[in-house]
Write a protein that holds these residues in place. Structure first.
Motif, mmCIF file in Angstrom:
data_model
loop_
_atom_site.group_PDB
_atom_site.id
_atom_site.type_symbol
_atom_site.label_atom_id
_atom_site.label_comp_id
_atom_site.label_asym_id
_atom_site.label_seq_id
_atom_site.Cartn_x
_atom_site.Cartn_y
_atom_site.Cartn_z
ATOM 1 N N GLY A 59 0.798 -1.219 0.000
ATOM 2 C CA GLY A 59 0.000 0.000 0.000
ATOM 3 C C GLY A 59 0.829 1.266 0.000
ATOM 4 N N LEU A 60 1.972 1.259 -0.678
ATOM 5 C CA LEU A 60 2.854 2.420 -0.692
ATOM 6 C C LEU A 60 2.275 3.514 -1.594
ATOM 7 N N SER A 61 2.512 4.751 -1.200
ATOM 8 C CA SER A 61 2.115 5.866 -2.067
ATOM 9 C C SER A 61 2.994 5.846 -3.313
ATOM 10 N N ASP A 62 2.588 6.582 -4.354
ATOM 11 C CA ASP A 62 3.365 6.596 -5.602
ATOM 12 C C ASP A 62 4.777 7.122 -5.371
ATOM 13 N N ALA A 63 4.908 8.164 -4.549
ATOM 14 C CA ALA A 63 6.224 8.750 -4.303
ATOM 15 C C ALA A 63 7.138 7.768 -3.590
ATOM 16 N N VAL A 64 6.617 7.108 -2.554
ATOM 17 C CA VAL A 64 7.427 6.141 -1.802
ATOM 18 C C VAL A 64 7.767 4.942 -2.681
ATOM 19 N N ALA A 65 6.788 4.475 -3.463
ATOM 20 C CA ALA A 65 7.038 3.340 -4.357
ATOM 21 C C ALA A 65 8.128 3.690 -5.375
ATOM 22 N N GLY A 66 8.053 4.900 -5.943
ATOM 23 C CA GLY A 66 9.062 5.307 -6.911
ATOM 24 C C GLY A 66 10.442 5.407 -6.307
ATOM 25 N N ALA A 67 10.532 5.980 -5.105
ATOM 26 C CA ALA A 67 11.832 6.100 -4.438
ATOM 27 C C ALA A 67 12.392 4.719 -4.090
ATOM 28 N N TRP A 68 11.512 3.806 -3.711
ATOM 29 C CA TRP A 68 11.956 2.442 -3.376
ATOM 30 C C TRP A 68 12.470 1.724 -4.627
ATOM 31 N N ILE A 69 11.752 1.858 -5.714
ATOM 32 C CA ILE A 69 12.161 1.216 -6.969
ATOM 33 C C ILE A 69 13.469 1.821 -7.475
ATOM 34 N N GLY A 70 13.545 3.155 -7.471
ATOM 35 C CA GLY A 70 14.751 3.820 -7.960
ATOM 36 C C GLY A 70 15.981 3.506 -7.136
ATOM 37 N N GLY A 71 15.788 3.266 -5.849
ATOM 38 C CA GLY A 71 16.922 2.971 -4.977
ATOM 39 C C GLY A 71 17.333 1.517 -4.970
ATOM 40 N N ASN A 72 16.538 0.646 -5.591
ATOM 41 C CA ASN A 72 16.817 -0.786 -5.521
ATOM 42 C C ASN A 72 17.281 -1.407 -6.824
ATOM 43 N N ILE A 73 16.552 -1.174 -7.888
ATOM 44 C CA ILE A 73 16.873 -1.841 -9.152
ATOM 45 C C ILE A 73 18.153 -1.242 -9.720
ATOM 46 N N ASP A 74 19.044 -2.114 -10.184
ATOM 47 C CA ASP A 74 20.420 -1.707 -10.440
ATOM 48 C C ASP A 74 20.705 -1.200 -11.839
ATOM 49 N N THR A 75 19.749 -1.191 -12.741
ATOM 50 C CA THR A 75 19.995 -0.636 -14.072
ATOM 51 C C THR A 75 18.928 0.404 -14.377
ATOM 52 N N THR A 76 19.330 1.464 -15.067
ATOM 53 C CA THR A 76 18.419 2.580 -15.321
ATOM 54 C C THR A 76 17.221 2.167 -16.176
ATOM 55 N N ALA A 77 17.472 1.350 -17.197
ATOM 56 C CA ALA A 77 16.370 0.925 -18.064
ATOM 57 C C ALA A 77 15.355 0.081 -17.289
ATOM 58 N N ALA A 78 15.847 -0.783 -16.406
ATOM 59 C CA ALA A 78 14.950 -1.613 -15.599
ATOM 60 C C ALA A 78 14.151 -0.758 -14.620
ATOM 61 N N VAL A 79 14.775 0.288 -14.088
ATOM 62 C CA VAL A 79 14.069 1.214 -13.203
ATOM 63 C C VAL A 79 12.917 1.880 -13.962
#
Length: 414
Positions: free
Chosen positions: A244-264
């Protein structure tokens, strides 16, 4: 046998031998100690090895040209697959996977297949001079700098920069410590820690230049990044919805975890438009810190890891010698691109897109060359321990990034 070159430190000796790769090199060969006399003038001799040397030199360049054709051909096939597989997979059960696979996957796999083929043909060592991995990598990373708009990072200043610094520091130190507990080589530790904590393959490449890692270690790390990034594209958006993450938190979590820019970008798009914007900003901010980590690794390995007991403390000159100069190009490209986009406005994006496409080509050439160069036996020697370290660090990254994103981005709006 006399030759056409004479050593400055001993006028009675000259050089004439042939390198294993077909080019000539110098080695001492005794000549007439008396040397020329004023009466007789300089001796006139004919080097019987000259035609042989010329033939070998020509053969070397012929094999190198063939190797370059192999590299370029595999790179072109990589780009063809990257652009067409998603279309071929549309409407099938593997549509999402086909769209998610990035060019490093095809490039390394095709490089490994090419490696097997040229090895069976007995060509591998003869064409190896064309595998200019280091040149391709460094050029690609310099061009990567053009994709980093420092103005965007500045506009997101607070949360994105804070998360990037805290997350990179925490994950890097944890991975470095864990890899040490597993007894991994310090250079491989640096590559794994950089890849997990910053931006995957690009960070591993920068770290490899800073610590002078072996190509097999870079290939191993790049493979792990790709293997773990692919499922993350689908798992993280799903988990963000479950939590149930907000869009901002979900985006920050995804951007901080996935290791390639295209995958992000792919994962952010699945999570929503706002999540994609935040994920992109967070990832770009982490990418920008790649140069800082390269500087730190250069200093650490020079002053601590590779410094012999009792040796004098290395000075600034040695640090400068070890420092990967392409990082300066990366920074300069970022500054120039930021200025250009501000001056050219919307029209500047088309030019940056051309630079980004050129960067992809150079990185494809680099990954193909890695696949062609890698020794499979060296990969086997690494065993399961790097996989365990990378997996554990990925889980730690997921937990820490979720905590930081929830804290820093809970009231953030794009």
């Amino acid at each position: 046998m006399t030759t056409d070159a004479t050593r400055a430190d001993d006028p009675t000796r000259a050089t004439d031998s042939t390198r294993a790769d077909g080019r000539t090199r110098t080695a001492d060969t005794p000549v007439d100690a008396a040397g020329p006399t004023p009466e007789s003038g300089p001796p006139t001799t004919v080097d019987p090895a000259g035609p042989t040397r010329t033939a070998r030199h020509g053969a070397f360049w012929a094999w190198t040209a063939l190797g370059l054709l192999v590299v370029l051909g595999l790179a072109a096939l990589t780009r063809y697959l990257e652009q067409n597989v998603p279309t071929w997979a549309e409407g099938t059960a593997v549509e999402d996977i086909g769209a998610a696979i990035e060019y490093p996957v095809y490039a390394i796999l095709l490089g490994l297949l090419g490696n097997a083929a040229v090895t069976l043909l007995g060509w591998r060592d003869r064409i190896a001079a064309a595998f200019r991995t280091e040149f391709f990598i460094k050029t690609g990373l310099v061009l990567l700098g053009a994709s980093i708009n420092l103005a965007v990072i500045a506009s997101a200043a607070g949360p994105a920069i804070a998360q990037a610094i805290l997350l990179i520091s925490g994950v890097f130190l944890f991975t470095w410590w864990l890899a040490g507990r597993f007894g991994l080589d310090d250079k491989l530790r640096a590559l794994l820690a950089s890849a997990v904590s910053i931006c995957g393959v690009s960070a591993a490449i920068a770290a490899a230049g800073a610590v002078r890692a072996r190509r097999e270690q870079l290939a191993y790390t790049a493979s792990l990044v790709i293997v773990f990034a692919l499922p993350s594209i689908f798992i993280l958006p799903w988990l963000a919805d479950v939590f149930g993450l907000s869009d901002a938190v979900a985006g920050a979590w995804i951007g901080g975890n996935i290791d390639t820019t295209a995958a992000v970008t792919a994962a952010g798009a699945l999570a929503g438009e706002e999540a994609l914007q935040i994920a992109s900003i967070v990832k770009v901010t982490q990418n920008a810190l790649m140069g800082v980590v390269a500087v730190a690794l250069t200093a650490y390995f020079t002053l601590r890891v590779e410094r012999r007991p009792g040796a004098a403390r290395p000075g600034l000159g040695e640090l400068w010698t070890r420092f990967p100069k392409f990082v300066l190009g990366f920074i300069a490209a970022s500054v120039i691109a930021t200025w250009y986009l501000d001056a050219a406005g919307a029209d500047g994006k088309a030019t940056i897109a051309i630079v980004n496409d050129l960067r992809v080509w150079f990185l494809i050439l680099a990954f193909v060359s890695i696949g062609l160069e890698v020794r499979v036996a060296s990969l086997r020697e690494a065993g399961w321990r790097p996989v365990a370290v990378f997996a554990s660090a990925t889980v730690f990254n997921l937990a820490l990034a979720l905590g930081l994103a929830s804290l820093l981005f809970r009231n953030f709006s794009a």
